[in-house]
Design a protein around this motif. Structure first.
Motif, PDB file in Angstrom:
ATOM      1  N   GLY A 106       0.617  -1.224  -0.062  1.00 38.64           N
ATOM      2  CA  GLY A 106       0.108   0.079  -0.181  1.00 38.64           C
ATOM      3  C   GLY A 106       0.730   1.250   0.085  1.00 38.64           C
ATOM      4  N   HIS A 107       2.066   1.132  -0.158  1.00 41.09           N
ATOM      5  CA  HIS A 107       2.955   2.415  -0.097  1.00 41.09           C
ATOM      6  C   HIS A 107       3.071   2.979  -1.672  1.00 41.09           C
ATOM      7  N   VAL A 114      -3.608   3.393 -10.295  1.00 41.11           N
ATOM      8  CA  VAL A 114      -3.676   2.572  -8.966  1.00 41.11           C
ATOM      9  C   VAL A 114      -5.312   2.369  -8.759  1.00 41.11           C
ATOM     10  N   LYS A 115      -5.857   3.298  -8.665  1.00 48.90           N
ATOM     11  CA  LYS A 115      -7.532   3.087  -8.393  1.00 48.90           C
ATOM     12  C   LYS A 115      -8.127   2.290  -9.542  1.00 48.90           C
ATOM     13  N   LEU A 116      -7.894   2.406 -10.792  1.00 52.69           N
ATOM     14  CA  LEU A 116      -8.301   1.435 -11.671  1.00 52.69           C
ATOM     15  C   LEU A 116      -7.900   0.234 -11.513  1.00 52.69           C
ATOM     16  N   VAL A 117      -6.718  -0.301 -11.152  1.00 51.53           N
ATOM     17  CA  VAL A 117      -6.466  -1.582 -11.093  1.00 51.53           C
ATOM     18  C   VAL A 117      -7.039  -2.280  -9.798  1.00 51.53           C
ATOM     19  N   LEU A 118      -7.238  -1.444  -8.793  1.00 46.84           N
ATOM     20  CA  LEU A 118      -8.170  -1.928  -7.598  1.00 46.84           C
ATOM     21  C   LEU A 118      -9.590  -2.035  -7.988  1.00 46.84           C
ATOM     22  N   SER A 119     -10.115  -1.442  -9.030  1.00 47.83           N
ATOM     23  CA  SER A 119     -11.361  -1.906  -9.313  1.00 47.83           C
ATOM     24  C   SER A 119     -11.430  -3.014 -10.001  1.00 47.83           C
ATOM     25  N   LEU A 126      -3.309  -7.674   1.803  1.00 48.65           N
ATOM     26  CA  LEU A 126      -2.591  -6.117   2.190  1.00 48.65           C
ATOM     27  C   LEU A 126      -1.530  -6.541   3.258  1.00 48.65           C
ATOM     28  N   ASP A 127      -0.287  -6.220   2.777  1.00 47.87           N
ATOM     29  CA  ASP A 127       0.895  -6.515   3.955  1.00 47.87           C
ATOM     30  C   ASP A 127       0.860  -5.270   4.940  1.00 47.87           C
ATOM     31  N   VAL A 128       0.560  -5.625   6.062  1.00 48.07           N
ATOM     32  CA  VAL A 128       0.525  -4.561   7.004  1.00 48.07           C
ATOM     33  C   VAL A 128       1.821  -4.670   7.746  1.00 48.07           C
ATOM     34  N   ASN A 148      -1.293   4.940   4.941  1.00 41.65           N
ATOM     35  CA  ASN A 148      -2.624   5.137   5.609  1.00 41.65           C
ATOM     36  C   ASN A 148      -3.801   5.424   4.819  1.00 41.65           C
ATOM     37  N   GLN A 149      -3.068   6.473   3.826  1.00 47.18           N
ATOM     38  CA  GLN A 149      -4.113   6.802   2.604  1.00 47.18           C
ATOM     39  C   GLN A 149      -4.695   5.507   1.930  1.00 47.18           C
ATOM     40  N   PHE A 150      -3.766   4.709   1.549  1.00 46.02           N
ATOM     41  CA  PHE A 150      -4.350   3.344   1.027  1.00 46.02           C
ATOM     42  C   PHE A 150      -5.174   2.668   1.751  1.00 46.02           C
ATOM     43  N   PHE A 151      -4.634   2.357   3.049  1.00 45.19           N
ATOM     44  CA  PHE A 151      -5.547   1.659   3.877  1.00 45.19           C
ATOM     45  C   PHE A 151      -7.280   2.121   3.930  1.00 45.19           C
ATOM     46  N   SER A 152      -7.212   3.543   4.107  1.00 46.14           N
ATOM     47  CA  SER A 152      -8.381   4.248   4.077  1.00 46.14           C
ATOM     48  C   SER A 152      -9.345   3.967   2.977  1.00 46.14           C
TER      49      SER A 152
END
Ligand code: SF4
Length: 243
Positions: A106-107, A114-119, A126-128, A148-152
């Motif tokens: 998520g970094h 990136v948003k398109l891939v996630l869609s 998710l590697d925390v 943090n932005q990615f997780f949200s």
């Protein structure tokens, strides 16, 4: 279109559901102390691979992936640094009737690509690394702004999340770390599964082969009791599958 790829594994069984074709992308923007893929960091190494050739290779093995929600996982390195390529890849994987998974820290900046891939992603692995800002920087060499932005962002998607947490003695294995992890998991409705991964030294050889000193030299894997303590506490406190 071409992607810069470190290697591929055709029979992956731990990076998402079913049997999976796992593509390790070259390039990472973190510097994890325990990285088991140290040779993926340099974004100029690896091999350029053609998208259509890669899809042909996957298609030739399609029978293995079509059961039990199997499919293709992109990993790394940090795969989302090559989002445009993955976006094209995922379209073709879905046309084959297979599932898509992204293994990410998520970094990354939440760009439109990136948003398109996630869609187009069915499972986010998710590697925390750590939920504590100081420890996160110590382990990964970077701050938590992007993660943090990615997780949200992924919290509000309908995509299933498999959270992965490496239990590193002295870094991520205290009771405070456990409490933070449980609170984090309970904020999400879409975390389906949590993998507690005991720190191991198998990646050390890659550092040595590159002539780089292994940062966690001498650190032993976590004790069995603490691995079970983490797993059982999460099982007791969260509605997720724990492995
Ligand atoms: S994010 Fe993954 S590939 Fe990158 S440094 Fe950390 S463990 Fe290694």
């Amino acid at each position: 279109m071409k992607g810069r790829i470190h290697s591929c594994e055709t029979m992956g069984s731990v990076d998402g559901p079913g049997i999976r074709y796992v593509i390790f992308f070259q390039g990472c923007n973190m510097k994890c102390l325990y990285c088991h893929n140290r040779d993926t960091w340099n974004k100029n190494d690896g091999n350029l691979k053609d998208l259509d050739q890669l899809v042909q290779d996957i298609e030739s093995l399609q029978g293995f992936y079509s059961r039990d929600s199997g499919g293709v996982t992109v990993s790394g390195g940090e795969p989302l640094l090559q989002s445009e390529f993955i976006s094209g890849l995922f379209d073709k994987i879905h046309l084959l009737g297979l599932t898509t998974a992204v293994d990410t820290s998520g970094h990354v900046a939440l760009t439109p690509e990136v948003k398109l891939v996630l869609s187009k992603t069915d499972y986010i692995l998710l590697d925390v690394k750590s939920l504590d800002p100081v420890k996160h920087r110590e382990i990964t060499g970077v701050n938590q702004v992007y993660v943090n932005q990615f997780f949200s962002y992924v919290k509000n998607l309908n995509t299933k999340i498999w959270l992965r947490y490496v239990l590193v003695p002295g870094y991520t294995d205290s009771d405070q770390d456990l409490i933070k992890l449980i609170d984090f998991i309970n904020e999400y409705n879409n975390i389906e599964r949590v993998d507690i991964l005991p720190y191991h030294v198998y990646g050390k050889e890659k550092w040595t082969n590159l002539g780089i000193k292994y940062p966690l030299e001498g650190l032993s894997p976590p004790k069995k009791e603490n691995i079970e303590h983490f797993r059982n506490s999460i099982k007791d406190s969260c509605r997720v599958i724990v492995k």
